[in-house]
Scaffold this motif. Structure first.
Motif, PDB file in Angstrom:
ATOM      1  N   SER A 286      12.205  -3.921  80.281  1.00  0.00           N
ATOM      2  CA  SER A 286      12.654  -3.163  81.459  1.00  0.00           C
ATOM      3  C   SER A 286      12.315  -1.681  81.285  1.00  0.00           C
ATOM      4  CB  SER A 286      14.161  -3.308  81.614  1.00  0.00           C
ATOM      5  OG  SER A 286      14.805  -2.574  80.581  1.00  0.00           O
ATOM      6  N   SER A 287      12.336  -0.938  82.386  1.00  0.00           N
ATOM      7  CA  SER A 287      12.032   0.495  82.254  1.00  0.00           C
ATOM      8  C   SER A 287      13.173   1.190  81.505  1.00  0.00           C
ATOM      9  CB  SER A 287      11.790   1.134  83.610  1.00  0.00           C
ATOM     10  OG  SER A 287      12.847   0.820  84.468  1.00  0.00           O
ATOM     11  N   TYR A 288      14.381   0.634  81.596  1.00  0.00           N
ATOM     12  CA  TYR A 288      15.494   1.192  80.811  1.00  0.00           C
ATOM     13  C   TYR A 288      15.167   1.105  79.316  1.00  0.00           C
ATOM     14  CZ  TYR A 288      19.756   1.499  78.157  1.00  0.00           C
ATOM     15  OH  TYR A 288      20.676   1.853  77.201  1.00  0.00           O
ATOM     16  N   SER A 289      14.753  -0.076  78.858  1.00  0.00           N
ATOM     17  CA  SER A 289      14.450  -0.259  77.435  1.00  0.00           C
ATOM     18  C   SER A 289      13.285   0.632  77.012  1.00  0.00           C
ATOM     19  CB  SER A 289      14.083  -1.710  77.123  1.00  0.00           C
ATOM     20  OG  SER A 289      15.195  -2.535  77.296  1.00  0.00           O
ATOM     21  N   ARG A 290      12.276   0.674  77.895  1.00  0.00           N
ATOM     22  CA  ARG A 290      11.099   1.481  77.559  1.00  0.00           C
ATOM     23  C   ARG A 290      11.497   2.937  77.326  1.00  0.00           C
ATOM     24  NH1 ARG A 290       6.821   0.446  74.873  1.00  0.00           N
ATOM     25  NH2 ARG A 290       7.841   2.094  73.773  1.00  0.00           N
ATOM     26  N   GLU A 291      12.345   3.418  78.199  1.00  0.00           N
ATOM     27  CA  GLU A 291      12.748   4.811  78.089  1.00  0.00           C
ATOM     28  C   GLU A 291      13.624   5.043  76.852  1.00  0.00           C
ATOM     29  OE1 GLU A 291      14.769   7.754  81.273  1.00  0.00           O
ATOM     30  OE2 GLU A 291      13.241   6.325  81.952  1.00  0.00           O
ATOM     31  N   TYR A 292      14.532   4.104  76.633  1.00  0.00           N
ATOM     32  CA  TYR A 292      15.396   4.178  75.454  1.00  0.00           C
ATOM     33  C   TYR A 292      14.531   4.268  74.191  1.00  0.00           C
ATOM     34  CZ  TYR A 292      18.862   2.946  71.912  1.00  0.00           C
ATOM     35  OH  TYR A 292      19.663   2.954  70.803  1.00  0.00           O
ATOM     36  N   LEU A 293      13.534   3.392  74.108  1.00  0.00           N
ATOM     37  CA  LEU A 293      12.698   3.340  72.905  1.00  0.00           C
ATOM     38  C   LEU A 293      11.821   4.585  72.782  1.00  0.00           C
ATOM     39  CD1 LEU A 293      11.824  -0.442  73.074  1.00  0.00           C
ATOM     40  CD2 LEU A 293      13.243   0.667  71.337  1.00  0.00           C
ATOM     41  N   ASN A 294      11.318   5.071  73.910  1.00  0.00           N
ATOM     42  CA  ASN A 294      10.531   6.314  73.854  1.00  0.00           C
ATOM     43  C   ASN A 294      11.364   7.448  73.274  1.00  0.00           C
ATOM     44  OD1 ASN A 294       8.348   5.046  74.934  1.00  0.00           O
ATOM     45  ND2 ASN A 294       8.526   5.942  76.985  1.00  0.00           N
ATOM     46  N   ASN A 295      12.605   7.550  73.734  1.00  0.00           N
ATOM     47  CA  ASN A 295      13.476   8.602  73.202  1.00  0.00           C
ATOM     48  C   ASN A 295      13.810   8.361  71.744  1.00  0.00           C
ATOM     49  OD1 ASN A 295      13.709  10.149  75.476  1.00  0.00           O
ATOM     50  ND2 ASN A 295      15.344   8.856  76.324  1.00  0.00           N
ATOM     51  N   TYR A 296      14.127   7.115  71.462  1.00  0.00           N
ATOM     52  CA  TYR A 296      14.541   6.764  70.102  1.00  0.00           C
ATOM     53  C   TYR A 296      13.441   7.109  69.090  1.00  0.00           C
ATOM     54  CZ  TYR A 296      16.135   4.065  66.106  1.00  0.00           C
ATOM     55  OH  TYR A 296      16.531   3.693  64.847  1.00  0.00           O
ATOM     56  N   TYR A 297      12.188   6.831  69.453  1.00  0.00           N
ATOM     57  CA  TYR A 297      11.102   7.007  68.481  1.00  0.00           C
ATOM     58  C   TYR A 297      10.407   8.366  68.575  1.00  0.00           C
ATOM     59  CZ  TYR A 297      11.503   2.198  66.875  1.00  0.00           C
ATOM     60  OH  TYR A 297      11.970   1.037  66.314  1.00  0.00           O
ATOM     61  N   LEU A 298      10.862   9.209  69.501  1.00  0.00           N
ATOM     62  CA  LEU A 298      10.176  10.477  69.715  1.00  0.00           C
ATOM     63  C   LEU A 298       9.988  11.263  68.415  1.00  0.00           C
ATOM     64  CD1 LEU A 298       8.984  12.333  71.925  1.00  0.00           C
ATOM     65  CD2 LEU A 298      11.211  13.441  72.063  1.00  0.00           C
ATOM     66  N   LEU A 299      11.088  11.538  67.735  1.00  0.00           N
ATOM     67  CA  LEU A 299      10.998  12.322  66.491  1.00  0.00           C
ATOM     68  C   LEU A 299      10.237  11.583  65.400  1.00  0.00           C
ATOM     69  CD1 LEU A 299      14.425  14.098  66.015  1.00  0.00           C
ATOM     70  CD2 LEU A 299      12.123  15.104  65.995  1.00  0.00           C
ATOM     71  N   HIS A 300      10.506  10.279  65.313  1.00  0.00           N
ATOM     72  CA  HIS A 300       9.811   9.472  64.301  1.00  0.00           C
ATOM     73  C   HIS A 300       8.302   9.552  64.496  1.00  0.00           C
ATOM     74  CE1 HIS A 300      13.396   7.724  62.596  1.00  0.00           C
ATOM     75  NE2 HIS A 300      13.853   7.502  63.805  1.00  0.00           N
ATOM     76  N   ASN A 301       7.882   9.458  65.768  1.00  0.00           N
ATOM     77  CA  ASN A 301       6.448   9.489  66.034  1.00  0.00           C
ATOM     78  C   ASN A 301       5.849  10.872  65.793  1.00  0.00           C
ATOM     79  OD1 ASN A 301       6.333   6.800  66.563  1.00  0.00           O
ATOM     80  ND2 ASN A 301       6.379   7.002  68.798  1.00  0.00           N
ATOM     81  N   GLN A 302       6.630  11.896  66.077  1.00  0.00           N
ATOM     82  CA  GLN A 302       6.136  13.249  65.766  1.00  0.00           C
ATOM     83  C   GLN A 302       5.936  13.408  64.257  1.00  0.00           C
ATOM     84  OE1 GLN A 302       9.185  15.526  67.707  1.00  0.00           O
ATOM     85  NE2 GLN A 302       8.010  15.738  69.595  1.00  0.00           N
ATOM     86  N   LYS A 303       6.913  12.908  63.512  1.00  0.00           N
ATOM     87  CA  LYS A 303       6.789  12.979  62.051  1.00  0.00           C
ATOM     88  C   LYS A 303       5.584  12.176  61.562  1.00  0.00           C
ATOM     89  CE  LYS A 303      11.609  12.815  60.929  1.00  0.00           C
ATOM     90  NZ  LYS A 303      12.507  11.950  60.188  1.00  0.00           N
ATOM     91  N   LEU A 304       5.350  11.053  62.239  1.00  0.00           N
ATOM     92  CA  LEU A 304       4.231  10.200  61.839  1.00  0.00           C
ATOM     93  C   LEU A 304       2.900  10.922  62.062  1.00  0.00           C
ATOM     94  CD1 LEU A 304       3.199   7.474  60.827  1.00  0.00           C
ATOM     95  CD2 LEU A 304       3.287   6.643  63.189  1.00  0.00           C
ATOM     96  N   ILE A 305       2.779  11.608  63.195  1.00  0.00           N
ATOM     97  CA  ILE A 305       1.548  12.355  63.471  1.00  0.00           C
ATOM     98  C   ILE A 305       1.317  13.383  62.358  1.00  0.00           C
ATOM     99  CG2 ILE A 305       0.507  14.076  65.027  1.00  0.00           C
ATOM    100  CD1 ILE A 305       1.780  12.578  67.357  1.00  0.00           C
ATOM    101  N   GLN A 306       2.367  14.121  62.011  1.00  0.00           N
ATOM    102  CA  GLN A 306       2.266  15.110  60.939  1.00  0.00           C
ATOM    103  C   GLN A 306       1.819  14.464  59.637  1.00  0.00           C
ATOM    104  OE1 GLN A 306       2.019  18.184  60.561  1.00  0.00           O
ATOM    105  NE2 GLN A 306       2.280  18.382  62.759  1.00  0.00           N
ATOM    106  N   PHE A 307       2.507  13.373  59.327  1.00  0.00           N
ATOM    107  CA  PHE A 307       2.223  12.682  58.073  1.00  0.00           C
ATOM    108  C   PHE A 307       0.768  12.216  58.004  1.00  0.00           C
ATOM    109  CE2 PHE A 307       1.511   8.853  55.726  1.00  0.00           C
ATOM    110  CZ  PHE A 307       2.086   9.131  54.500  1.00  0.00           C
ATOM    111  N   LEU A 308       0.306  11.596  59.073  1.00  0.00           N
ATOM    112  CA  LEU A 308      -1.061  11.054  59.052  1.00  0.00           C
ATOM    113  C   LEU A 308      -2.081  12.191  58.945  1.00  0.00           C
ATOM    114  CD1 LEU A 308      -0.660   8.225  61.729  1.00  0.00           C
ATOM    115  CD2 LEU A 308      -0.860   7.933  59.260  1.00  0.00           C
TER     116      LEU A 308
END
Ligand code: A3P
Length: 327
Positions: A286-308
């Protein structure tokens, strides 16, 4: 002190002072003369240790990669294991680890090592997010090459959820699962954690790099792999594993329309697509889940970009896209 009996002393040692040492940690007798003399094995068995591991995380395409690489005549996967299905999980599961080194070696076919360029390998998707597994792998196989697959972590979480729903009789829907917190039934909350936690890619990768140099770690863009694994399979064979006899990947895999995925090809040229539990069909989240997950992983993904970037890895496509739209 001399007033303590041996068992009291042992108790004090393991429970009061060094609880971390309750579990043994196996080092490699092949790298240590003294251990070699104590070991109930012999030097010829040293060749049986795997040369590379596919470590996960779960639901990223690890089974597909494992069975595609298994089609190469020089690459030999561990024998089928009937306790944990296809995975050994030796380094991540305490009970299995306590079976010891000889048990581990028994899981590989020793007859397979016919030429000096043959390689044994195994895949256990539970290794990726286990610090203990990292420690144990480092102790036993310090030179091992490691392969990890990273897919967009929200889609990975949803795939994990679908896997659990199909396998058990849980009925909770995904939106509700994501809204659970600590106060809810621990079983369901635990499921939520299992869906979300392994997607903290940067945290785990940083830990892996504490144990292994980046040249021993190959990171696959899981979405690119799923769409077309051929370039990646060639690169693994040539650049990462440096196989003596790389095989053009168009001979190892072919797209199967019915399955909707690339499938391994047997040496008789038959499709060997994965079973129904891999590449499931389910409705979009659902778009609710999609949005929840986008928010949830936002910082994690930023850290991942830095790390890579810091470690000279290229960014997976899904992260480049994320990079453009969300940073
Ligand atoms: P879904 O079934 O949710 O689509 P793992 O083997 O690590 O558990 O990963 C399972 C996932 O691998 C599947 O999740 C599927 O999307 C993905 N996958 C990637 N390439 C595949 C392939 N060639 N065949 C089947 N599944 C593949």
């Amino acid at each position: 002190s001399s007033d303590l009996s041996t068992s009291e002393l042992a108790r004090k040692y393991f429970y009061d002072y060094y609880p971390d040492e309750k579990m043994p940690i196996f080092t490699n007798p092949c790298h240590d003369e003294m251990l070699m003399n104590l070991w109930n094995g012999n030097r010829s068995m040293c060749r049986i240790f795997p040369q590379f591991l596919i470590v996960g995380p779960q639901k990223t395409g690890t089974t597909a990669l494992y069975s595609m690489l298994s089609q190469h005549p020089d690459l030999h996967p561990s024998k089928k294991n009937f306790i944990t299905y296809e995975e050994l999980q030796f380094f991540s599961n305490d009970t299995i680890y306590l079976n010891g080194i000889n048990w581990y070696l028994d899981q590989f076919d020793s007859d397979n090592i016919v030429s000096e360029w043959s390689m044994n390998f195994e895949k256990s998707a539970t290794y990726f997010d286990s610090i203990l597994a990292m420690k144990r792998i480092k102790a036993l196989l310090p030179n091992i090459r490691l392969i990890m697959i990273l897919t967009e972590p929200g889609a990975r979480a949803y795939s994990r959820y679908q896997h659990e729903i199909a396998r058990t009789n849980q009925t909770i829907n995904f939106d509700d699962l994501l809204q659970l917190n600590h106060n809810h039934s621990s079983n369901q909350f635990h499921l939520k954690e299992r869906c979300l936690q392994p997607g903290h890619y940067a945290e785990y990768l940083r830990q892996w790099l504490n144990y292994f140099p980046s040249k021993q770690i190959y990171i696959i863009d899981g979405d690119a792999f799923r769409y077309d694994p051929r370039t990646i399979l060639n690169d693994i064979q040539i650049r990462f594993l440096q196989l003596k006899n790389p095989i053009n990947s168009s001979k190892l895999v072919k797209f199967n329309r019915k399955k909707g995925f690339f499938c391994p090809i047997s040496n008789k040229n038959h499709f060997q697509c994965l079973g129904n539990s891999k590449g499931r069909r389910y409705e979009k989240m659902s778009s609710y889940s999609r949005e929840y997950l986008n928010n949830y992983y936002l910082l994690h993904n930023q850290k991942l970009i830095q790390f890579l970037r810091n470690n000279n890895y290229s960014l997976p496509l899904w992260l480049t896209f994320f990079n453009r739209t969300q940073l």
